[in-house]
Design an enzyme around this catalytic site. Sequence first.
Site, mmCIF file in Angstrom:
data_model
loop_
_atom_site.group_PDB
_atom_site.id
_atom_site.type_symbol
_atom_site.label_atom_id
_atom_site.label_comp_id
_atom_site.label_asym_id
_atom_site.label_seq_id
_atom_site.Cartn_x
_atom_site.Cartn_y
_atom_site.Cartn_z
ATOM 1 N N HIS A 90 0.931 -1.307 -0.142
ATOM 2 C CA HIS A 90 -0.110 -0.055 0.074
ATOM 3 C C HIS A 90 0.953 1.150 0.125
ATOM 4 O O HIS A 90 0.431 2.270 -0.462
ATOM 5 C CB HIS A 90 -0.903 0.154 1.249
ATOM 6 N N GLY A 91 2.086 1.069 0.467
ATOM 7 C CA GLY A 91 2.907 2.586 0.360
ATOM 8 C C GLY A 91 4.122 2.330 1.195
ATOM 9 O O GLY A 91 4.383 1.433 2.007
#
Lengths: 467, 310
Positions: free
Chosen positions: A330-331
Site C-alpha cells: 500500500h505504501g
Amino acid sequence: MDFTSGDFFVFCTVVFFLYYIPVLHKWQQLVLIAASLVFYAWQAPILLVLLACSCLISSWSSYGVLTANNSSGRIRIAALGVVANLMVLAFFKYKFLFFDPSQLRAIHAGWTRTVLLLPLPIGISFYTFHGISLLVDCYRGKSDFFEQYKPNFWRHIFDTLLYLVFFPQLIAGPIVKSKDFFPQIQIKRFTQINWDYACNSMIVGFFLKMVIANNMQDQTFWMNAPYYKAHSTLNLSILLIGYSVQIFADFAGYSLIALGLAALFGYRLPENFNFPYISQSIAEFWQRWHISLSSWLRDYLYIPLGGNRKGMLRTYLNLIIVMFLGGLWHGAAWSFAIWGLWHGVGLCVERFFFKIFFVGASNRVMIMLRVLFVFTFVSFGWLFFKLQNFSDVIGYVSALITHLGWRFDPAVPWVIFLLSLPVIIYHLAYILCIKLTMWPRAILNGILLFFIITNAGPNVAFVYFQF
Amino acid sequence: MRTVFCLFFFGTLYWLCVTLWPPLKPVYSGMWEANRGKAQVFLFGDHEERSALLIGSSLSARLPMSSKDKIYNLGLSGGSAMTGLELVSRISNPPKLIFVEINYIERGLDEKFIESVDSTLARRISLFRIENRPLNYFLSFMRNPPWGKSAIDKSDIHSFLRPLGLTESVSDLKDRAVCVPEQAPKKQRPPGKAFEINIKQKKSIEAAGVNRKVLLERIKQLQSYIDKLEQRGAKVVLFEMPVNPQLQKGKRLVQVRKILRSHFPPQYFYDMSKVVDFSSFTTSDGLHLAGAECQFFASHLRQEIMKQIQ
C-alpha cells in the site's frame, strides 16, 4: 485524470464513440490502448516512459515463457520477468524508506540524484502486479485459455499492452488476473453492452465517491494531528467510524465506477467489494474487502509459500508474511507495514481461537457481536491509513482512552451519521436480500443521480491513487 | 430513460421547494463547507449591501460582524487572505473598505477552493450553490422552519436542535465555543498542561520563520491585488490579529511584520495595539482569541471600520 472530473467525462465520451464506430471496429484494441495511454499521461507524460518499460518487460518475458521449448527455460524467463517487475516496484516505491530525499538533494548532484528523486509513478503497484500475474499464469498454463494461447509476437504485445494499461483499472485496480482478462480480448459490439449493469455500477460508484466519501472528508479532517487532541473519546470514536465509512465509500465507489466503465467497453472486471462491514471474522473481511488484491496475494504469494499445508506454525508465519507484504504494497511507510501486521496477527489469533470465536455461530446476538468486533478491529487498523505518522496513531489511541467524559460536540457526529446512513442501508439491503424491480431501481437511481449533481463534496483524490 | 425521468422529477420537486421556501439562514455541515458557503454568499449575494469587508484566516473568521453595519466577514478558516482577495477581485463592485489580516499572509492562493466556489453552474443557478445543497437545506430547514414562526419558541429550538448539532452555521467546536457568547461554556477550563504543550509546538513552528522568497512573492501578489482594488475605488487596510504574547514575538510573525512595513507606507496599517493592551488577552489555543476577547476585539474593529467609512 480523475474519474470524477469534467475532463474525464469528455475523454470517456470521445473514446466511447471512437470505440464503437463501425469503421474502426478492426482497430478497437488500438483505440483502447491509445486512449489508456492518453489517460495515464494526462498530468505527467514523462511517466509513460516507465509504463512503457514495465509493459515491455512483461510482454517480452511472458512471450518468452509461452514460446520456450523446455521447462527450465520457461521457469528462468518467468523468474527473470517477476524479479524485473518487482525491482521496478521496489525502486520507485520503496527507495524513500531508506534515504531522506531532502538529504540527497543537499549532498549529491547529477543524473544519479535525478533518477533517485523520481516521484512515485501513479498506479505502479497495480500494473506491476498485473505484469506478475501474466507471467505466472503464462508459466503455469493451468487455465484452458493459456494452454491454447499461441499468439504471434505482435499480437501478444498488443494483448499485453491492453491488459496492463486498460484505463478503467490502470490507476487503482481492481487487479485483474490475466487468465480472466485475456479471453475477453475480442471485437465488441455496441448492442452487447450490458447497460443496466454499467449504469447501476457507475451511479452507485459515483454516489459513494462524490457524495459520501468527498463530504465525509470534511468531517474526518478533525482526525488529523493536532486536532484530534481536542476531542473527547466519544467524538474520536465517531470520527473513526466516519473514516471507516469514508474509506469504504471512496474505494468501493472507485471500484464500482471502474467496473461500470469497463462494462461500457465490453469487459467484465472482478468485483472488488462484497459488503465488507458485515464480516463476522477477519478472514471473512479479507474475502469481502479489496477482493482482487486479497485473491492475488492468496494465489501468487500465500499458496506458493505453502499456505496452510505445512503445519500450524508455518501457516501463521505465512499469514503474517503475506499481510506484512500486503501492507507494504500500500505504501512506502512503516505505518502500512504495521497495518499489515495488525491484520496478520489478527488473522493468526482468530485462527488459533477459531472454536471459541465461533461459539453460537447461528445466534443473532453472537453474529452481531462478531460483526461489531470485526468492524472495530478493522476501524482501528484504518488509523494507520489516516495518520501515517506512527506517533499520531499512538496519540489518537491514547486520546481515545484518556479523553473520557461525555463532553460531546454534536455537529460532526450528526453529519457523520447522515452521511453514513446510505452506506448502512446499502449493507442492510444486502443482508435482507432486497432486490429492486425496474421502477424502484429507476427511482433509486434518480435519487442517487440527483444527489450526485446537487450534493457532491469537494473533489478529493481517491485514497487508493497514492498506492 | 426511467432514471432520467426520475432525476428530472426529483430535481423539479426540489427546485420548487427551494424556490418557495428558501433557507432563511444558511447552515453548513462543516468548517470547510462553511468557507465555501461564505465565499459563495459573498460572490453571488447583493454587493450593494456591503460597504466594508474583512479578509483573512480563521483568526479573523471568528470575529462576529453584523450585517446591520454592512460589514462582511470573509475570513476563511484554514485559508488565506490571498484567497479572499482573489474572491474580491472577481466581483464587479468591491466594498469601499477592505481590512486584510496579515498574520498568515504567506499562505498562498487556494485555486482549487476558488474553482469549487466560482463555478458557472453555481453562478447562474442558485440550486447548485452550497447553501442549497439538499443536506444543508435539510439542516437549515430543521433549524429555521420556512413557515416562519415555529410552534416552539426560538430558545426551545436551540435546546431541541443542539443535540443534533444544528445551532450554528460553523460546526467547529472551538468556533462556536469561543465566539458566540450565549453558547460559550459557562466555566472556562484554566490552561493546563495540554495548552502548554500546544504553545510549545506552535512556538517551534513560529521559530522556524518563513521562507523569505515565498514571503516576497506573496507581498508582490498582495501589492498587485491592492493596486487593482484601489483602481476600482476601494481602500485597503492591513491589520494584525493578536495572538498569545509568546507567539506574538515569534520569528515568523516578526519577519512578516517587518517585511510588510518595509513594503507598504504606514497609512496602510491599522495597529490596534496602540489603543488596546493585548498582553492580558487570553486565547483558546495560542492563536485564536477566547470568547470575551474575541467580542472585545471585534467591537473595536467595527468602530474603526465605521470611523474609516465615514
